[in-house]
Structures are given as C-alpha cells and as structure tokens.
Design an enzyme around this catalytic site. Structure first.
Site, PDB file in Angstrom:
ATOM      1  CG  ASP A   1      30.803  92.572  59.879  1.00 51.89           C
ATOM      2  OD1 ASP A   1      32.113  91.744  59.683  1.00 51.89           O
ATOM      3  OD2 ASP A   1      30.108  93.181  60.460  1.00 51.89           O
ATOM      4  CG  PHE A   2      36.927  90.767  58.787  1.00 52.72           C
ATOM      5  CD1 PHE A   2      36.442  90.287  60.191  1.00 52.72           C
ATOM      6  CD2 PHE A   2      38.047  92.046  58.251  1.00 52.72           C
ATOM      7  CE1 PHE A   2      37.004  91.652  60.981  1.00 52.72           C
ATOM      8  CE2 PHE A   2      38.888  92.371  58.905  1.00 52.72           C
ATOM      9  CZ  PHE A   2      37.877  92.653  60.748  1.00 52.72           C
TER      10      PHE A   2
ATOM     11  CG  HIS B   1      47.185  93.961  67.034  1.00 52.55           C
ATOM     12  ND1 HIS B   1      47.712  94.657  66.761  1.00 52.55           N
ATOM     13  CD2 HIS B   1      46.097  94.613  65.200  1.00 52.55           C
ATOM     14  CE1 HIS B   1      47.828  95.655  66.023  1.00 52.55           C
ATOM     15  NE2 HIS B   1      46.417  95.463  65.721  1.00 52.55           N
ATOM     16  CG  ASP B   2      42.620  95.121  65.115  1.00 45.86           C
ATOM     17  OD1 ASP B   2      43.295  95.829  66.154  1.00 45.86           O
ATOM     18  OD2 ASP B   2      42.076  95.268  64.419  1.00 45.86           O
TER      19      ASP B   2
HETATM   20  N1  SAM Z   1      45.176  95.808  57.602  1.00 46.12           N
HETATM   21  C1  SAM Z   1      45.589  97.797  58.235  1.00 46.12           C
HETATM   22  C2  SAM Z   1      46.705  97.946  57.579  1.00 46.12           C
HETATM   23  O1  SAM Z   1      47.383  97.713  58.579  1.00 46.12           O
HETATM   24  O2  SAM Z   1      46.729  99.339  57.676  1.00 46.12           O
HETATM   25  C3  SAM Z   1      44.225  98.463  58.748  1.00 46.12           C
HETATM   26  C4  SAM Z   1      44.609  97.753  60.277  1.00 46.12           C
HETATM   27  S1  SAM Z   1      43.653  98.517  61.106  1.00 46.12           S
HETATM   28  C5  SAM Z   1      44.004  97.989  62.615  1.00 46.12           C
HETATM   29  C6  SAM Z   1      42.061  96.980  61.163  1.00 46.12           C
HETATM   30  C7  SAM Z   1      41.277  97.082  59.954  1.00 46.12           C
HETATM   31  O3  SAM Z   1      39.809  96.707  60.185  1.00 46.12           O
HETATM   32  C8  SAM Z   1      40.953  98.308  59.741  1.00 46.12           C
HETATM   33  O4  SAM Z   1      40.615  99.140  58.327  1.00 46.12           O
HETATM   34  C9  SAM Z   1      39.127  98.289  60.137  1.00 46.12           C
HETATM   35  O5  SAM Z   1      38.154  98.948  58.970  1.00 46.12           O
HETATM   36  C10 SAM Z   1      38.723  96.584  59.331  1.00 46.12           C
HETATM   37  N2  SAM Z   1      37.379  96.705  59.975  1.00 46.12           N
HETATM   38  C11 SAM Z   1      37.488  96.075  61.709  1.00 46.12           C
HETATM   39  N3  SAM Z   1      36.000  95.243  61.768  1.00 46.12           N
HETATM   40  C12 SAM Z   1      36.050  94.894  60.879  1.00 46.12           C
HETATM   41  C13 SAM Z   1      34.868  94.245  59.431  1.00 46.12           C
HETATM   42  N4  SAM Z   1      34.249  93.442  60.741  1.00 46.12           N
HETATM   43  N5  SAM Z   1      34.675  93.727  58.871  1.00 46.12           N
HETATM   44  C14 SAM Z   1      36.554  94.182  57.222  1.00 46.12           C
HETATM   45  N6  SAM Z   1      36.907  94.931  58.053  1.00 46.12           N
HETATM   46  C15 SAM Z   1      36.779  95.455  59.951  1.00 46.12           C
END
Ligand code: SAM
Length: 346
Positions: A235-236, A254-255
């Site tokens: 978990d980043f 962007h999330d």
């Molecule tokens: N980087 C990938 C791509 O471009 O296809 C996935 C993009 S997706 C919009 C965002 C990714 O962030 C997802 O795979 C999600 O599971 C991951 N994610 C969300 N919260 C996270 C966290 N706290 N730690 C690690 N990964 C996380």
C-alpha cells in the site's frame, strides 16, 4: 444592425447524439456481438438462434436494429452472408483479442455511464458520485475489490488502454541507466512489461494492493520479459516503499487529492538515491486548460469517480519540485498517456 447568420448546428447535434453512439458500442460488447462473430459472418437468424441457444434470448427486431447501428458506426459490415466484424471490432472489441478494450468498455457501461448520469450534482458538490449512484462509501479502489469480477473488469480495462500507451511512455526518455523499476499501483503490469521488453538489463517490480497482484501475475506471464518482473503486494500510502532507482506512477496521481499526492511524491523522493527517477504517465492538459478534449473529459471523469483530477505540466512540475525532484522533463507521446520523468539530482 443586421442579424448575423446562425452558426451551423452540426456540432451541437453531434454532441446530443454522442452518448447514443457510446451506448450502442457498450451494449454490443456487453451482449457479446463481436465475440459471436469471431468465427466468421452470420446472418440475423443465426445470431438470434445463438443468443437463444446460450440462454440469453433477445428480441429479433431489436437485435437487427442494434446490428445495423453497429454497421453504420463501422463496427460491423453487412452483405449477403450477413454481418461480420470490422477490423476495428476484431482487434479491440472481442474479449479474446490480445488488444481488447472490452474491459474498459464493460466498466464504462456498468460503472462510468451511471456515475456520469449525475455529473451536474458532482459539479454542484465537487465530489464523486459513488454514494448517489450506487449507495457506496469510500474511494474507487474499495469498490473495485468488492467483487473479483468487478476488479478483473477494471484491470482488463486499464490493461487495454495501457497497452496503447506504455510502449510510447517507456520510449519517451532513455531509461537505459536505471536498474530497478518499481511500478507503484502498477495494475496488470503493462508498463513494467513494456519497460523490460525495451531495456534488456532492467528488472522490475509491479507493486499494488494484495487483491490486484494475483491478477497481475497472469498478465505478466505472457511476456518474454516475465523472468525479470516480480510482483509484490503493498500500500503506497501506508507501507515502506521497496528499493528502486526508478519508480513509476501511471494513472495514479490523477486518482488522489493534492494532499495525498504531495505525501506520496515526498515519500518517493526521500526513498530514491541521488540520480534516481520517477516516471509519471498521465494525460497532460494544455497550460491554458483548453485541451486536449480527451484529457479535459478525463478530468471530469475523475470528478465523478475519484478525489483527483488531470493537471498541466506546470502543475505537475510544481508538485514534483516541492517533493524534492530537481529536474522535470515531459514528452507528449501522441498515445492516450503522456510521460514525465522527474529526477532527484545531487
Ligand atoms: N498503473 C496502472 C495502469 O496504468 O494501468 C493502474 C492504474 S489504476 C487507475 C490505479 C492503481 O492503483 C490500481 O491498480 C489500484 O489497485 C492501485 N492502488 C490504489 N490504491 C493503492 C494503494 N494505496 N497502494 C498501492 N496501489 C494502489
């Protein structure tokens, strides 16, 4: 004063109709039209029977209207043998195609289409629409892992779009000096795959939430670079980051809210050695925020489904410099995602 002539209404008429084109595509993919035509052309009666035999009956006249609309949109062709997939449909609309965009289309149909129906309220309140639309609390990623099917659909969608961008993102800069890439929130691993296929000495780790990494393994195993790519759960926001001289964040910044982005970028900059880099893949907005339309529409999309938004290069540069990166370069790739390389110099 003479009345000025009325402008041509075509752009407005086109926009009124635009959602109908999208929804026609979504329905045809959801009903599996392009999968059913994979083995060759079929006429209306044969397709109707195939739906019936599969226990998913449709109404004959309505099916014909959908097929004809798909033909008019260039997704099918129609001749005396019946309907056939166009080259576009064969490549991008069949679930089994290696280039499939079906995952993103199904996610758009089931989730985004419904969230966008409440766009006015998102603008009024400045927040995502999960509670209003689906009675769900929390962020996007909490909803995705509620069911394995929803998660797979979302990741397949990310993968389809990612395949269009990642080869260009990793080619945007010479990354040959880096040894160990960690792709944070790396999803199915398409960026790590593209990087390791291009840079033969590079090793990579795809780092994502525990429920994602098992799915990532399946995608990565299809690449000749798979032996150089590991997959690790993490978990980043909460876990210490694995060692790397190059991190990647593709469609992650962007999330999230600005406060969370600042904390994540600082954590990455602190963990990097001098000379280390961060590769960012996002849609870049023009500095005046008047285009490109796809990036501006993606920013509205982020409004309805996340706490984030799209940004200009100047905005990313300011965030990256504040976090401790001294050099920031960017390339407009011409693919759906652009590339930024931030370097932590001495
Ligand atoms: N980087 C990938 C791509 O471009 O296809 C996935 C993009 S997706 C919009 C965002 C990714 O962030 C997802 O795979 C999600 O599971 C991951 N994610 C969300 N919260 C996270 C966290 N706290 N730690 C690690 N990964 C996380």
């Amino acid at each position: 004063m003479a009345n000025s002539p009325l402008p041509d209404p075509t752009p407005v008429l086109d926009l009124i109709e635009a959602f109908r084109r999208s929804k026609t595509l979504f329905a045809a993919v959801a009903l599996g039209i392009f999968d059913r035509l994979h083995d060759g052309p079929a006429d209306l009666a044969a397709l109707f029977d195939a739906f019936f035999a599969a226990g998913e009956p449709v109404e004959l006249g309505a099916l014909e209207r959908l097929l004809d609309a798909c033909t008019a949109l260039g997704l099918l062709s129609k001749d005396e043998r019946g309907y056939a997939n166009s080259a576009l449909a064969s490549a991008y609309l069949r679930r089994g195609s290696p280039h499939t965009l079906a995952g993103y289309i199904l996610y758009s149909n089931r989730v985004l289409y419904a969230l966008w129906a409440n766009l006015e309220d998102a603008v009024r309140e400045g927040t995502s629409r999960w509670r209003q639309t689906f009675d769900l609390e929390g962020d996007l990623f909490r909803h995705l892992d509620r069911t394995a099917e929803a998660q797979r659909e979302f990741l397949a969608g990310m993968n389809g779009f990612g395949l269009l961008s990642s080869p260009r993102v990793v080619a945007a800069f010479d990354l040959g000096r880096f040894h160990r890439l960690v792709d944070l929130g790396g999803g199915t691993g398409h960026l790590a795959v593209a990087a390791c296929e291009r840079y033969r000495e590079l090793r990579a780790v795809v780092w994502d939430l525990p429920s994602v990494v098992e799915i990532a393994k399946e995608y990565i195993s299809r690449s000749s670079a798979a032996p150089r790519i590991a997959v690790e759960p993490g978990d980043f926001f909460h876990d210490p980051l694995p060692n790397a001289d190059l991190y990647a964040l593709a469609r992650v910044l962007h999330d999230w809210s600005e406060a969370k982005i600042r904390a994540l970028l600082k954590k990455i900059a602190e963990r990097l050695p001098e000379g280390g880099g961060l590769l960012v893949a996002e849609h870049l907005l023009d500095e005046r925020k008047t285009g490109p339309p796809s990036a501006l529409l993606q920013s509205l999309n982020m409004l309805v489904c996340t706490e984030g938004k799209e940004r200009t290069l100047a905005e990313y540069t300011a965030l990256l410099r504040d976090a401790g990166f001294s050099r920031v370069d960017a390339v407009k790739t011409g693919a759906p995602l652009d590339a930024i390389l931030a370097v932590k110099e001495a």
